[in-house]
Design an enzyme around this catalytic site. Sequence first.
Site, PDB file in Angstrom:
ATOM      1  N   ASP A 116      -1.345  -0.805   6.095  1.00 31.26           N
ATOM      2  CA  ASP A 116      -1.465  -0.200   7.417  1.00 31.26           C
ATOM      3  C   ASP A 116      -2.889  -0.155   7.957  1.00 31.26           C
ATOM      4  O   ASP A 116      -3.089   0.263   9.096  1.00 31.26           O
ATOM      5  CB  ASP A 116      -0.948   1.246   7.367  1.00 31.26           C
ATOM      6  CG  ASP A 116      -1.888   2.155   6.586  1.00 31.26           C
ATOM      7  OD1 ASP A 116      -2.517   3.046   7.196  1.00 31.26           O
ATOM      8  OD2 ASP A 116      -2.022   1.974   5.369  1.00 31.26           O
ATOM      9  N   ASP A 149       0.873  -1.169   0.000  1.00 31.70           N
ATOM     10  CA  ASP A 149       0.000   0.000   0.000  1.00 31.70           C
ATOM     11  C   ASP A 149       0.916   1.226   0.000  1.00 31.70           C
ATOM     12  O   ASP A 149       2.125   1.119   0.238  1.00 31.70           O
ATOM     13  CB  ASP A 149      -0.879  -0.030   1.247  1.00 31.70           C
ATOM     14  CG  ASP A 149      -1.710   1.224   1.423  1.00 31.70           C
ATOM     15  OD1 ASP A 149      -2.379   1.644   0.459  1.00 31.70           O
ATOM     16  OD2 ASP A 149      -1.655   1.798   2.518  1.00 31.70           O
TER      17      ASP A 149
END
Length: 216
Positions: A165, A7
């Site tokens: 995250d 990400d």
Amino acid sequence: MAAVIFDLDGTLVDSAADIHAAVNRMLAEEGHPGLTRAQVTGMVGSGVGVLLDRVIAATGLPVAGRDRLLTRFMLIYETASANLTQCYEGVPAALAALADSGLTLGLCTNKPERPTRALLKAMGWQDRFASVICGDSLPTRKPDPAMLQAAIAGVGGGPVLYVGDSEVDAETAHAAGVGFLLFTEGYRKSPVEALNPLASFSHFAELPALVARWIA
């Protein structure tokens, strides 16, 4: 060949300051008071459209103006996506170590492609990732697993780990049947255990060893 896909926002980079600044510039143009950085950070993670929907809900701006506001926000943000954004400590060294160990690197982010590419260039990462799938690359966005599956295809298939995250990242990885490593210092709201990662880490110096442990 084995690969690690990342990400972007809240994982490799802390982009909240630039997103916050762009939101508040847009709001100022509408004659509306700004939001706090904490408010805006809490809205990040599911794509720019969801971000704008949350801004509209928080400020009471007319829903009928959504498309215009979205266009204006993107124009503001695309020209200032790397002014205040910084990578998290240890990221460049971790990316280099993973690549040097023979792993292919990819990126799977809900951020639209134009600001993603601008940010990668600003970070010197324009050639770092073999596959870059963004929030407007496909008709759907994370947590739909299609984005991650496209990123996996882009790195050539094979054993893969996904590093993120947030709750959205965890849901995406689990839906795609991919092992998930959680960076704990990003934009997550839930307890670590709720995201059911293979492992979690708070500094990127820890990542190469975790990858070596968990990738087949």
